[in-house]
Design a protein around this motif. Structure first.
Motif, mmCIF file in Angstrom:
data_model
loop_
_atom_site.group_PDB
_atom_site.id
_atom_site.type_symbol
_atom_site.label_atom_id
_atom_site.label_comp_id
_atom_site.label_asym_id
_atom_site.label_seq_id
_atom_site.Cartn_x
_atom_site.Cartn_y
_atom_site.Cartn_z
ATOM 1 N N ARG A 273 66.452 21.136 -20.555
ATOM 2 C CA ARG A 273 66.204 22.563 -20.333
ATOM 3 C C ARG A 273 67.522 23.242 -20.011
ATOM 4 O O ARG A 273 67.743 23.760 -18.911
ATOM 5 C CB ARG A 273 65.195 22.737 -19.196
ATOM 6 C CG ARG A 273 63.755 22.793 -19.673
ATOM 7 C CD ARG A 273 63.409 21.596 -20.498
ATOM 8 N NE ARG A 273 61.984 21.507 -20.879
ATOM 9 C CZ ARG A 273 61.518 20.538 -21.605
ATOM 10 N NH1 ARG A 273 62.304 19.577 -22.062
ATOM 11 N NH2 ARG A 273 60.243 20.508 -21.926
ATOM 12 N N SER A 274 68.400 23.225 -20.961
ATOM 13 C CA SER A 274 69.718 23.826 -20.808
ATOM 14 C C SER A 274 70.281 24.042 -22.195
ATOM 15 O O SER A 274 70.074 23.223 -23.090
ATOM 16 C CB SER A 274 70.645 22.892 -20.021
ATOM 17 O OG SER A 274 71.991 23.289 -20.170
ATOM 18 N N SER A 276 73.424 24.172 -22.623
ATOM 19 C CA SER A 276 74.835 23.761 -22.590
ATOM 20 C C SER A 276 75.021 22.302 -22.226
ATOM 21 O O SER A 276 76.046 21.932 -21.675
ATOM 22 C CB SER A 276 75.606 24.652 -21.612
ATOM 23 O OG SER A 276 74.952 24.676 -20.365
ATOM 24 N N LEU B 275 79.531 26.349 -24.850
ATOM 25 C CA LEU B 275 78.588 25.241 -24.987
ATOM 26 C C LEU B 275 77.191 25.733 -25.274
ATOM 27 O O LEU B 275 76.325 24.964 -25.637
ATOM 28 C CB LEU B 275 78.546 24.422 -23.686
ATOM 29 C CG LEU B 275 79.659 23.423 -23.458
ATOM 30 C CD1 LEU B 275 79.498 22.787 -22.100
ATOM 31 C CD2 LEU B 275 79.630 22.365 -24.537
ATOM 32 N N PHE C 349 79.051 23.409 -17.976
ATOM 33 C CA PHE C 349 78.294 22.325 -18.580
ATOM 34 C C PHE C 349 76.899 22.263 -17.964
ATOM 35 O O PHE C 349 76.754 22.271 -16.743
ATOM 36 C CB PHE C 349 79.048 21.017 -18.332
ATOM 37 C CG PHE C 349 78.269 19.773 -18.628
ATOM 38 C CD1 PHE C 349 77.890 19.480 -19.927
ATOM 39 C CD2 PHE C 349 77.917 18.890 -17.615
ATOM 40 C CE1 PHE C 349 77.183 18.317 -20.212
ATOM 41 C CE2 PHE C 349 77.222 17.729 -17.888
ATOM 42 C CZ PHE C 349 76.845 17.443 -19.188
ATOM 43 N N ASN C 350 75.900 22.187 -18.842
ATOM 44 C CA ASN C 350 74.527 21.951 -18.410
ATOM 45 C C ASN C 350 74.066 22.918 -17.328
ATOM 46 O O ASN C 350 73.376 22.528 -16.395
ATOM 47 C CB ASN C 350 74.380 20.493 -17.924
ATOM 48 C CG ASN C 350 72.939 20.153 -17.601
ATOM 49 O OD1 ASN C 350 72.017 20.724 -18.185
ATOM 50 N ND2 ASN C 350 72.737 19.242 -16.670
ATOM 51 N N VAL C 351 74.458 24.192 -17.435
ATOM 52 C CA VAL C 351 73.856 25.149 -16.512
ATOM 53 C C VAL C 351 72.389 25.251 -16.915
ATOM 54 O O VAL C 351 72.052 25.356 -18.090
ATOM 55 C CB VAL C 351 74.526 26.539 -16.581
ATOM 56 C CG1 VAL C 351 75.896 26.489 -15.957
ATOM 57 C CG2 VAL C 351 74.592 27.079 -17.975
ATOM 58 N N GLY C 352 71.550 25.193 -15.935
ATOM 59 C CA GLY C 352 70.112 25.202 -16.226
ATOM 60 C C GLY C 352 69.647 26.598 -16.570
ATOM 61 O O GLY C 352 70.384 27.582 -16.419
#
Lengths: 365, 365, 365, 365
Positions: A273-274, A276, B275, C349-352
């Protein structure tokens, strides 16, 4: 039939022909990892051979009969070890040593070489059989279909077996992961009953996965590298893959393709659920921890190489490092690296558009 | 040879057999778009045919000779229009009407049907020839190779031509984009000399691209939808594609595959410095503006269907909407939608792993 | 000011405090690579310091003045080497040793330590200055903005400098690529005039790229690994990246994120004409060749770290291997690995999703 | 309390202020779809209001109390309908009409307007309540957190309610999918007990998913469009999403982001065993069938909007088309399209690298 210590010390081994390269782990433990690829020779002629046969497959069964005939005729001195289903399939061979499920732990002491017949899954089964320690060299035959772990076609049995038994042969040591499920306070979880976790953890060939499984709520997992918090994944699942496993579940989840000799882990989420999240490549010298977050509304299923092990609850985690016990896969002497062939023929990597135009900007003619 | 008004009003047209569906644009302008797919019949028998031939290809040239023979023999009443290179290639045909480059604007008045011979690029060339207004129906023949825009094999020439000239035939109206480059103050940029921008803008079949080209600094482009700022792209480029164009440059840049009848635009970046950029699907009723940002260190190259048009500087932009002038592509009457066939055979969409295992978790057998 | 041989032999070096780990390359050449991360100490107190300052930036200029004051006051014995633009910016400092562009080759002999002030680009400039051989340790200061290559904030100048000059300090040896453009017959291309290719090739910190640039036709490049054909890329470009470069152009092209210590290359296409291209991870021990295909309709631009070097024509290629000369980057002693911080804070990176629901199937509440 | 027919015919409705646009489906059925976005007015003043409250949330509960006070004071003529949990939460309000679970089918007859208080999940619950037919207009309030389906903050209650009850108001008709599970021979599966499938099928707001769930073997699903075989997916799952659902599970699975007004479906696999699967965009006028393949080793779980419905076995399928019953969502009159705001603020779409350099080739400074 427990071997004497003397016998054990004389167990034949395939050793790199050139001097061993040593790597020093950054942690205080000092482990020695074998070179990823090396021409290797036997320390003594091997005398025991474990035969691993894909079950419930009539073609494999009848081919195994030919294999057994060849072995008993040509190499009568070899002691042949088999699993119960193989013994049942071939009652006409009386001298097979059968290893019952409860005696598997002894396999490591007795086996000097393994021959497999079947698909990639057969090799994963070998990894599982030797899931708690060192694995002997594996000579893998396919029935004709291609496979990443299947360098030899069964038609080349006689030649490949001869070369392997006399050596030297090229050996690709496929990295495994050593993984240990631990509680919030860091103690090994003995609840995971199907999996006897020893000092070295459980050895995994493809990947370690945390997944929500049939459980509906999403998995929330904190990933750490060398003790440092890397990211929180909110996803269907999160997996850590070996280079060998990069062409298995990791690939389906969107990860890159790695050469099997790369000394690295691949951390890839499943349906994150991202926007990025990308695969993260981590150096093989480090330690990864995947911990079920306190924010997780449900436990996560822990799977190794696709097999369910147990559920991990909030605060519990799995600790993963490079295993000191890779799978030594015997490779073909000629014909180049089979991985290059496999990603092209099996995965159809980078197949072009059939009308692929070399014209500007995607505007073909 | 300008036609009389009377003549024009009688120009034969392929019209949908069923009543026309009207869409009302959300803006104050009211435009009528033809249905994306409809069985269509001629308002009158067509009397002019434009032949478009891929240049500099000897196979195409000799096949065109057969086409010309067939046409002059079977349909002597048809007035055949050609480009100069086709006339030069076939001096033995004396009655061809040659349209010089400077007279292209007249093509729209005279052409009732178009026949193309070559690859997808030939159809793009047709779109370009009719880049400023309505395009007559196009009947596209391939030389054998597959193509998204090539429903007919040249071997079916006689039959396909007969069906098309008598009708009814299925027509797929492929959406085009109408695009207009404008200054910071909103005036049409007449600097873009190669491109005579009329009231309707320039009609584009695949995609409009802003790209840094050989220019080194990255493109910084602000994208707007219906006047609202959508995002700022920092990238090698940014493109807006039609559904038809979704299998061209947009696909290479990572975009999804769209059915050609979808009423939507696809906004996709090329190598974005983010990203979290994904393709954005926008409804075809809206207006997109791509504006070179004041933060951009260099101008951006504007390309339509892969052809360079001009450089856009900071503050300048290109305005893009659905064109009222699609490309009416004549389809085959039988055999289902050729797009489904094409994404599978041309793109090798979703080809499985050859050893694709149906076993758990990526662990094959 | 050529140093005496005696002087040279005494050049101070930062050496790993623990015994050196050796890797043996698979080829016949035996190269020694330094460990990727190690606590290191000076063999002798350093006496020369190269100052590298981002040009044309008034904030950097005035900060550099403070740096020079601090250095001349606190470390009067240090010989300070600068580039001409730094000397011009600071005429009040008379004792600076200025290295003209044509004398850059001497820098390697004289420099024991480098201090940079500016962004990540300043460190790339250092790599470029030492593009043909060994690079001394680099201590990198930012002006406040974050950067992957910028562990120190300028406010910590005094302390960081003191720790570095006395040691021991942690050093991250960032892999570089050694690349050599060669002709179809394998000879080094001396046509690439801007780039003096020595025995070791040119040293590259981020990535080697073949790109169609402003050239319209697509690039067609054959990629080889250890002499074996891996794939043919039809694309806007193709790049081979270091782990450090994985967060630069490679990331924009869709590649994964690699920890800087991973011993691997990342091969990633830019806008490939294929649905099935993924980044390929290759072990750092091997040799990659990127060759412009005979099918290519135009030459390809060769770029290293974003700088254009020359055009490569059909049959020509660039040979790439791990450089024996990494960039030794001095790291902070505390606070964990800065890469983990950087992928989170710089790349987000991978921010929700902000409303990220932990409910089933993407259906939030 | 069954309404008289007379009463029903007078049910107040929000109707587009401008003439209705009609679409003619390609099939023989002729369906009328409302315009996706239109300013709408009441045919008569609404007299009934359904209140939908997120359960088990004390903040929502106390806010609902204020909403009820406001409604009973300001709009005493409005009949307020609630679910049992809301009635239990607010015993001090005596005039609430409570709809028990078994009477839900009557909701469609009685409700003229819906007010929701909670997160996006509350709106999905409304879709579920009206899962078998027409849904009245929905006015959605958030408690402060953002949501794609939440245009109004609860602080604007009085004003938003007043504007809505008097009209005209902008209405976004969010597409729903009508889905029907059928047997291999095409009959409606009544086995799916939780889901009473009527003539129109079940109405789905986000996505229809086939997933292997906790079942280990992979799902093998054949996807058809308008009766034509599109592809075979071997994957963890396969989903068909509405534009609204493009920011839910579809996004996690790697799909693009669609504007909610796009007239299209998005077909996206979850962890497909293929390098070359991409999301496919299909026009909203067509019919999609997802059929569990005979090659599938296990049944697949059918989920709508994240809720498990039943298991589909080999040969069984789910038929999906655009529902004639969208969810009419009342939008804000000012401030532009909230979707643009939401993809930026909620998803953090295309957040740049913080040090995003505009320099060449990803090499920042």
């Amino acid at each position: 039939p427990t071997p004497s210590l003397e016998r054990l010390s004389k167990r034949a081994r395939l050793l790199p022909s050139s001097p061993i390269e040593l790597e020093t782990s950054s942690s205080s433990r000092i482990l020695s990892f074998p070179p990823s690829h090396a021409l290797s020779s036997w320390s003594a002629p091997p005398r025991t051979l474990l035969l691993v046969q894909k079950p419930d497959d009539s073609r494999v069964r009848s081919t195994m009969e030919s294999v057994l005939s060849h072995l008993t005729t040509r190499y009568p001195h070899l002691r042949l070890i088999v699993e119960p289903h193989t013994a049942r399939d071939h009652p006409e061979f009386h001298d097979l040593t059968v290893v019952e499920k409860e005696d598997r732990a002894l396999l490591g002491l007795h086996t000097e070489l393994i021959l497999t017949l079947g698909g990639d899954g057969t090799v994963l089964h070998v990894s599982n059989l030797f899931g708690q320690g060192e694995c002997p060299p594996v000579l893998c035959f396919s029935m004709g279909s291609l496979g990443f772990l299947l360098p030899f076609h069964i038609d080349s049995l006689a030649e490949a077996l001869h070369t392997t038994l006399t050596g030297p042969v090229p050996v690709l040591n496929r990295m495994r992961l050593a993984c240990t499920p631990v509680s919030a306070s860091g103690e090994v979880l003995d609840r995971c009953s199907d999996m006897i976790v020893g000092d070295a953890g459980w050895q995994v060939m493809n990947e370690v996965t945390l997944h929500r499984g049939g459980q509906r709520p999403l998995v929330v997992v904190d990933a750490y590298f060398d003790g440092q918090h890397l990211t929180e994944a909110v996803a269907d699942g999160l997996l850590l893959s070996t280079p060998t496993g990069s062409t298995a579940y990791s690939l389906a989840a969107g990860g890159p393709i790695s050469h099997p000799e790369t000394d690295a882990f691949l951390l890839t989420p499943i349906a994150p659920r991202s926007l990025s999240f990308r695969t993260v490549i981590l150096p093989g010298r480090g330690v990864v921890k995947l911990q079920v977050s306190d924010r997780s509304r449900a436990p996560a299923e822990l799977l190794v190489d696709g097999r369910e092990i147990c559920m991990l609850h909030s605060g519990e985690s799995v600790i993963i490092a490079k295993s000191p016990f890779p799978i030594p896969c015997i490779e073909r002497s000629e014909g180049g690296n089979s991985w290059v062939r496999d990603i092209n023929s099996l995965l159809q990597f980078n197949v072009g558009f059939r009308n692929k135009s070399l014209a500007p900007g995607g505007s073909g003619d």
